[in-house]
Scaffold this motif. Sequence first.
Motif, PDB file in Angstrom:
ATOM      1  N   ASN A 121      11.130  -2.152 -22.515  1.00 37.09           N
ATOM      2  CA  ASN A 121      12.213  -2.611 -21.628  1.00 37.09           C
ATOM      3  C   ASN A 121      11.933  -3.925 -20.903  1.00 37.09           C
ATOM      4  OD1 ASN A 121      13.600  -0.156 -22.227  1.00 37.09           O
ATOM      5  ND2 ASN A 121      12.354   0.877 -20.692  1.00 37.09           N
ATOM      6  N   PRO A 122      11.900  -5.058 -21.580  1.00 38.40           N
ATOM      7  CA  PRO A 122      12.039  -5.229 -23.030  1.00 38.40           C
ATOM      8  C   PRO A 122      10.693  -5.010 -23.731  1.00 38.40           C
ATOM      9  CG  PRO A 122      11.860  -7.360 -21.987  1.00 38.40           C
ATOM     10  CD  PRO A 122      11.883  -6.348 -20.870  1.00 38.40           C
ATOM     11  N   THR A 123      10.762  -4.672 -25.014  1.00 41.40           N
ATOM     12  CA  THR A 123       9.561  -4.360 -25.771  1.00 41.40           C
ATOM     13  C   THR A 123       8.797  -5.627 -26.135  1.00 41.40           C
ATOM     14  OG1 THR A 123      10.558  -2.373 -26.697  1.00 41.40           O
ATOM     15  CG2 THR A 123       8.682  -3.295 -27.877  1.00 41.40           C
ATOM     16  N   ALA A 124       7.505  -5.596 -25.913  1.00 43.06           N
ATOM     17  CA  ALA A 124       6.622  -6.691 -26.311  1.00 43.06           C
ATOM     18  C   ALA A 124       5.201  -6.135 -26.354  1.00 43.06           C
ATOM     19  CB  ALA A 124       6.719  -7.878 -25.352  1.00 43.06           C
ATOM     20  N   CYS A 125       4.278  -6.929 -26.892  1.00 45.13           N
ATOM     21  CA  CYS A 125       2.878  -6.527 -26.999  1.00 45.13           C
ATOM     22  C   CYS A 125       2.051  -7.349 -26.015  1.00 45.13           C
ATOM     23  CB  CYS A 125       2.362  -6.774 -28.415  1.00 45.13           C
ATOM     24  SG  CYS A 125       3.408  -6.111 -29.719  1.00 45.13           S
ATOM     25  N   TYR A 126       1.099  -6.693 -25.367  1.00 44.46           N
ATOM     26  CA  TYR A 126       0.311  -7.353 -24.339  1.00 44.46           C
ATOM     27  C   TYR A 126      -1.176  -7.058 -24.517  1.00 44.46           C
ATOM     28  CZ  TYR A 126       4.820  -7.963 -22.107  1.00 44.46           C
ATOM     29  OH  TYR A 126       6.122  -8.312 -21.862  1.00 44.46           O
ATOM     30  N   ARG A 127      -1.997  -8.058 -24.222  1.00 43.90           N
ATOM     31  CA  ARG A 127      -3.453  -7.896 -24.296  1.00 43.90           C
ATOM     32  C   ARG A 127      -4.086  -8.506 -23.051  1.00 43.90           C
ATOM     33  NH1 ARG A 127      -7.628 -11.393 -26.232  1.00 43.90           N
ATOM     34  NH2 ARG A 127      -6.124 -12.789 -27.224  1.00 43.90           N
ATOM     35  N   LEU A 128      -4.929  -7.727 -22.388  1.00 41.14           N
ATOM     36  CA  LEU A 128      -5.693  -8.231 -21.251  1.00 41.14           C
ATOM     37  C   LEU A 128      -7.080  -8.600 -21.753  1.00 41.14           C
ATOM     38  CD1 LEU A 128      -6.126  -8.710 -18.203  1.00 41.14           C
ATOM     39  CD2 LEU A 128      -6.808  -6.310 -18.039  1.00 41.14           C
ATOM     40  N   SER A 129      -7.438  -9.863 -21.664  1.00 42.28           N
ATOM     41  CA  SER A 129      -8.757 -10.312 -22.105  1.00 42.28           C
ATOM     42  C   SER A 129      -9.730 -10.264 -20.935  1.00 42.28           C
ATOM     43  CB  SER A 129      -8.691 -11.738 -22.658  1.00 42.28           C
ATOM     44  OG  SER A 129     -10.003 -12.202 -22.941  1.00 42.28           O
ATOM     45  N   LEU A 130     -10.841  -9.557 -21.136  1.00 39.55           N
ATOM     46  CA  LEU A 130     -11.884  -9.487 -20.119  1.00 39.55           C
ATOM     47  C   LEU A 130     -12.990 -10.490 -20.404  1.00 39.55           C
ATOM     48  CD1 LEU A 130     -12.107  -5.613 -19.615  1.00 39.55           C
ATOM     49  CD2 LEU A 130     -10.643  -7.288 -18.464  1.00 39.55           C
ATOM     50  N   VAL A 131     -12.664 -11.509 -21.215  1.00 37.21           N
ATOM     51  CA  VAL A 131     -13.537 -12.664 -21.443  1.00 37.21           C
ATOM     52  C   VAL A 131     -12.948 -13.832 -20.671  1.00 37.21           C
ATOM     53  CG1 VAL A 131     -14.481 -14.259 -23.149  1.00 37.21           C
ATOM     54  CG2 VAL A 131     -14.214 -11.835 -23.726  1.00 37.21           C
ATOM     55  N   ARG A 132     -13.731 -14.457 -19.828  1.00 35.55           N
ATOM     56  CA  ARG A 132     -13.218 -15.528 -18.985  1.00 35.55           C
ATOM     57  C   ARG A 132     -13.093 -16.837 -19.762  1.00 35.55           C
ATOM     58  NH1 ARG A 132     -16.783 -12.557 -15.993  1.00 35.55           N
ATOM     59  NH2 ARG A 132     -15.953 -11.572 -14.086  1.00 35.55           N
ATOM     60  N   LYS A 133     -11.936 -17.471 -19.633  1.00 37.34           N
ATOM     61  CA  LYS A 133     -11.691 -18.778 -20.246  1.00 37.34           C
ATOM     62  C   LYS A 133     -10.917 -19.646 -19.265  1.00 37.34           C
ATOM     63  CE  LYS A 133     -11.320 -17.111 -25.076  1.00 37.34           C
ATOM     64  NZ  LYS A 133     -12.474 -17.843 -25.635  1.00 37.34           N
ATOM     65  N   THR A 134     -10.946 -20.961 -19.512  1.00 33.45           N
ATOM     66  CA  THR A 134     -10.069 -21.853 -18.753  1.00 33.45           C
ATOM     67  C   THR A 134      -8.630 -21.569 -19.160  1.00 33.45           C
ATOM     68  OG1 THR A 134     -10.068 -23.632 -20.404  1.00 33.45           O
ATOM     69  CG2 THR A 134     -11.859 -23.632 -18.755  1.00 33.45           C
ATOM     70  N   TRP A 135      -7.683 -22.066 -18.383  1.00 27.48           N
ATOM     71  CA  TRP A 135      -6.279 -21.796 -18.684  1.00 27.48           C
ATOM     72  C   TRP A 135      -5.887 -22.347 -20.052  1.00 27.48           C
ATOM     73  CZ3 TRP A 135      -1.560 -24.231 -19.560  1.00 27.48           C
ATOM     74  CH2 TRP A 135      -0.410 -23.454 -19.363  1.00 27.48           C
ATOM     75  N   MET A 136      -6.324 -23.556 -20.371  1.00 26.99           N
ATOM     76  CA  MET A 136      -5.962 -24.166 -21.651  1.00 26.99           C
ATOM     77  C   MET A 136      -6.601 -23.406 -22.814  1.00 26.99           C
ATOM     78  SD  MET A 136      -3.772 -26.514 -21.228  1.00 26.99           S
ATOM     79  CE  MET A 136      -3.828 -27.236 -22.875  1.00 26.99           C
ATOM     80  N   ASP A 137      -7.849 -22.973 -22.661  1.00 24.79           N
ATOM     81  CA  ASP A 137      -8.508 -22.201 -23.725  1.00 24.79           C
ATOM     82  C   ASP A 137      -7.855 -20.830 -23.880  1.00 24.79           C
ATOM     83  OD1 ASP A 137     -10.226 -24.258 -24.310  1.00 24.79           O
ATOM     84  OD2 ASP A 137     -11.921 -23.426 -23.169  1.00 24.79           O
ATOM     85  N   ALA A 138      -7.462 -20.229 -22.765  1.00 22.10           N
ATOM     86  CA  ALA A 138      -6.765 -18.943 -22.822  1.00 22.10           C
ATOM     87  C   ALA A 138      -5.421 -19.109 -23.527  1.00 22.10           C
ATOM     88  CB  ALA A 138      -6.559 -18.387 -21.414  1.00 22.10           C
ATOM     89  N   LYS A 139      -4.720 -20.163 -23.203  1.00 15.43           N
ATOM     90  CA  LYS A 139      -3.430 -20.459 -23.844  1.00 15.43           C
ATOM     91  C   LYS A 139      -3.604 -20.596 -25.352  1.00 15.43           C
ATOM     92  CE  LYS A 139       0.351 -23.866 -23.611  1.00 15.43           C
ATOM     93  NZ  LYS A 139       0.190 -24.535 -24.913  1.00 15.43           N
ATOM     94  N   ALA A 140      -4.645 -21.310 -25.770  1.00 16.92           N
ATOM     95  CA  ALA A 140      -4.900 -21.504 -27.204  1.00 16.92           C
ATOM     96  C   ALA A 140      -5.249 -20.179 -27.888  1.00 16.92           C
ATOM     97  CB  ALA A 140      -6.023 -22.516 -27.393  1.00 16.92           C
ATOM     98  N   ASP A 141      -5.995 -19.317 -27.194  1.00 20.27           N
ATOM     99  CA  ASP A 141      -6.363 -18.028 -27.773  1.00 20.27           C
ATOM    100  C   ASP A 141      -5.132 -17.166 -28.008  1.00 20.27           C
ATOM    101  OD1 ASP A 141      -8.220 -15.974 -28.620  1.00 20.27           O
ATOM    102  OD2 ASP A 141      -7.808 -14.978 -26.721  1.00 20.27           O
TER     103      ASP A 141
END
Length: 253
Positions: A121-141
């Motif tokens: 509601n609405p349906t989507a897939c989510y992942r919480l990463s417990l590996v620390r990255k910068t915002w740009m590196d996280a965005k790329a991942d």
Amino acid sequence: MRMKNRLGVMFLCLTFRTSATQCGLVPQQRYHLLSEFNNLNMTNAQCISELKPRTLLTCARACLDTNNCTMFNINNNDGQCLLFSATFLSEINSSPLDGARMYGRVSDTCPLADGYVTFDNPTACYRLSLVRKTWMDAKADCEGDGGHLVVLEDVDKQQQVMEATAAIRDTEAVFVGLGDIDADGKYVWVDGRDLVNPFWDSGEPTLFGNKHCAVLYNHGLHASNCDIPSYYMCQIDTTMMVKWKPFLMMFSS
């Protein structure tokens, strides 16, 4: 009956019935055994109901019939059945519980093996990463998974994600797909939408310092330095194709 692919299938339908409700027609659902959490009591999970005694199949059916249930835990020893809303599991917040087995709902579009869970509601897939990255590196991942950093413009989604991250938000910041990188003070989500439904924590956003990326922390959004590595959350947008057929439930491990 044992099968090579280790799938257990329950199929119930009286063919002479004409209505979908009478025949028990429901969306096909598949549940995957999260074996890394065998014999563990997930103390940080968002339990929405406790039932007993139940079998694997009746616990799964209870999850299917319960709004917002995406995971369930069945205890093979006493039949205790725990239903959970979407949550990000971690062995960090657990205690031993002999016989416990956790199952998560899967779809063809949510890569559960990569740590994604389904929210509705609405349906989507989510992942919480417990590996620390910068915002740009996280965005790329996240983009490498075919998704993006999480977008929390929907108020119901804000509540679900805040509940699912409650166990870590007091001590860890979680990058989301929001920032004012292009125009100072104008916060925009990575999907191009403006921030219309803000849920900033008290005193936020701070307008001083090099803080142009948003994180979840404590009780809401905080402005943060994009270059300080933090946990982060990815989202894969999907429309689950509902295949109506006689009550069919499958389990895999």
